[in-house]
Design a protein around this motif. Structure first.
Motif, PDB file in Angstrom:
ATOM      1  N   LEU A 204      -2.442  -5.727  -6.123  1.00 33.93           N
ATOM      2  CA  LEU A 204      -1.715  -6.824  -5.161  1.00 33.93           C
ATOM      3  C   LEU A 204      -2.570  -6.538  -3.846  1.00 33.93           C
ATOM      4  N   TYR A 205      -2.389  -5.267  -3.285  1.00 35.50           N
ATOM      5  CA  TYR A 205      -2.922  -4.730  -2.212  1.00 35.50           C
ATOM      6  C   TYR A 205      -4.421  -5.251  -2.047  1.00 35.50           C
ATOM      7  N   PHE A 206      -5.359  -4.795  -2.759  1.00 39.02           N
ATOM      8  CA  PHE A 206      -6.683  -5.160  -2.771  1.00 39.02           C
ATOM      9  C   PHE A 206      -6.865  -6.661  -2.879  1.00 39.02           C
ATOM     10  N   LEU A 207      -6.012  -7.566  -3.592  1.00 36.10           N
ATOM     11  CA  LEU A 207      -6.260  -8.813  -3.740  1.00 36.10           C
ATOM     12  C   LEU A 207      -6.015  -9.382  -2.145  1.00 36.10           C
ATOM     13  N   LEU A 208      -4.784  -9.002  -1.682  1.00 34.06           N
ATOM     14  CA  LEU A 208      -4.584  -9.267  -0.235  1.00 34.06           C
ATOM     15  C   LEU A 208      -5.515  -8.724   0.797  1.00 34.06           C
ATOM     16  N   GLN A 209      -6.450  -7.954   0.602  1.00 34.04           N
ATOM     17  CA  GLN A 209      -7.491  -7.436   1.283  1.00 34.04           C
ATOM     18  C   GLN A 209      -8.851  -7.932   0.980  1.00 34.04           C
ATOM     19  N   ASN A 210      -8.878  -9.223  -0.003  1.00 32.89           N
ATOM     20  CA  ASN A 210      -9.812  -9.904  -0.259  1.00 32.89           C
ATOM     21  C   ASN A 210     -10.942  -9.093  -1.008  1.00 32.89           C
ATOM     22  N   ASP A 211     -10.458  -7.981  -1.700  1.00 34.27           N
ATOM     23  CA  ASP A 211     -11.497  -7.076  -2.515  1.00 34.27           C
ATOM     24  C   ASP A 211     -11.290  -7.186  -3.859  1.00 34.27           C
TER      25      ASP A 211
ATOM     26  N   GLY B 255       0.986  -1.193   0.034  1.00 38.11           N
ATOM     27  CA  GLY B 255      -0.021  -0.116  -0.059  1.00 38.11           C
ATOM     28  C   GLY B 255       0.949   1.345   0.079  1.00 38.11           C
ATOM     29  N   LEU B 256       1.873   1.440   0.655  1.00 38.10           N
ATOM     30  CA  LEU B 256       2.875   2.525   0.856  1.00 38.10           C
ATOM     31  C   LEU B 256       3.441   2.557  -0.434  1.00 38.10           C
ATOM     32  N   LEU B 257       3.864   1.579  -1.094  1.00 36.74           N
ATOM     33  CA  LEU B 257       4.650   1.643  -2.387  1.00 36.74           C
ATOM     34  C   LEU B 257       3.488   2.048  -3.595  1.00 36.74           C
ATOM     35  N   ALA B 258       2.501   1.620  -3.653  1.00 36.37           N
ATOM     36  CA  ALA B 258       1.374   2.069  -4.430  1.00 36.37           C
ATOM     37  C   ALA B 258       1.131   3.564  -4.073  1.00 36.37           C
ATOM     38  N   MET B 259       1.035   3.990  -2.950  1.00 39.46           N
ATOM     39  CA  MET B 259       0.932   5.432  -2.572  1.00 39.46           C
ATOM     40  C   MET B 259       2.016   6.283  -3.062  1.00 39.46           C
ATOM     41  N   THR B 260       3.090   5.938  -3.085  1.00 41.52           N
ATOM     42  CA  THR B 260       4.345   6.654  -3.459  1.00 41.52           C
ATOM     43  C   THR B 260       4.145   7.052  -4.962  1.00 41.52           C
ATOM     44  N   PHE B 261       3.748   5.706  -5.573  1.00 42.42           N
ATOM     45  CA  PHE B 261       3.716   6.064  -6.994  1.00 42.42           C
ATOM     46  C   PHE B 261       2.586   7.057  -7.396  1.00 42.42           C
ATOM     47  N   SER B 262       1.502   6.681  -6.934  1.00 39.51           N
ATOM     48  CA  SER B 262       0.148   7.565  -7.286  1.00 39.51           C
ATOM     49  C   SER B 262       0.207   8.776  -6.790  1.00 39.51           C
TER      50      SER B 262
ATOM     51  N   PRO C 251      -7.547   1.955   5.777  1.00 36.35           N
ATOM     52  CA  PRO C 251      -6.592   3.140   5.939  1.00 36.35           C
ATOM     53  C   PRO C 251      -5.509   3.622   5.203  1.00 36.35           C
ATOM     54  N   VAL C 252      -4.622   2.585   4.760  1.00 41.45           N
ATOM     55  CA  VAL C 252      -3.592   2.949   3.563  1.00 41.45           C
ATOM     56  C   VAL C 252      -4.107   3.488   2.438  1.00 41.45           C
ATOM     57  N   ALA C 253      -5.307   2.826   1.951  1.00 41.49           N
ATOM     58  CA  ALA C 253      -5.874   3.367   0.516  1.00 41.49           C
ATOM     59  C   ALA C 253      -6.440   4.808   0.773  1.00 41.49           C
TER      60      ALA C 253
END
Length: 184
Positions: free
Chosen positions: A57-64, A25-32, A159-161
């Motif tokens: 990957l973040y959302f798959l791991l969140q089961n979304d 989530g933090l890596l995705a956040m940085t790029f975004s 929270p991270v998203a």
């Protein structure tokens, strides 16, 4: 199926699972977040591409699954739209319509709760934003894209998203001000 996989990962990895999820989530956040601060359209799109790939990957791991599919479609769309100078069809009406239909179709297919409408809206706004020819128009429509994701993460309590989507919305608005046409 995804439920079982996520549960097994949680039980086998323990705290490592949460470190992995929030690290992605933090890596995705940085790029975004930094994407909208770039000056060139293609750099904005590529940074968002890397961010969307991490969000899958973040959302798959969140089961979304719906959010993961929307981010995956966004990543494919961004990869294609980044080639608009080489492929004249990349941002044409057929491509734009196809991506909007894909987002809508997957939304209906995997719709679980009323809040699954937000990834759909985010996908539609992402198509419109990233198909624009100018950086200014891309940023203007990206505000709606970011706000849709902000609502998704607020209602699903990610929270991270949520932090990412808030910062992306702010970054887009800051970039609109920063790169505004001073002649108008």
């Amino acid at each position: 199926m995804l439920d079982v996989l996520v549960d097994n990962m949680i039980h086998s990895m323990g705290i490592g699972y949460y470190i992995l999820v929030y690290g992605l989530g933090l890596l995705a956040m940085t790029f975004s977040v930094i994407a909208f601060q770039f000056k060139k359209r293609v750099t904005i799109i590529l940074s968002n591409f890397f961010g969307q790939t991490c969000w899958v990957l973040y959302f798959l791991l969140q089961n979304d699954l719906m959010s993961a599919i929307a981010c995956g479609l966004s990543a494919v769309m961004l990869a294609i739209f980044s080639k608009k100078d080489k492929w004249s069809w990349a941002t044409g009406p057929v491509s734009i319509t196809l991506f909007i239909l894909l987002f809508s179709g997957f939304s209906l297919f995997s719709f679980k709760t009323w809040s699954d409408v937000f990834p759909l809206l985010a996908g539609v706004f992402a198509v419109i934003a990233n198909s624009r020819a100018t950086e200014k128009r891309l940023r203007q429509f990206s505000v709606l894209w970011c706000l849709s994701w902000l609502l998704n993460s607020a209602f699903k309590m990610y929270p991270v998203a949520f932090i990412n989507d808030f910062l992306c919305t702010a970054s887009t608005i800051i970039a609109l001000i920063r790169y505004r046409d001073k002649k108008s």
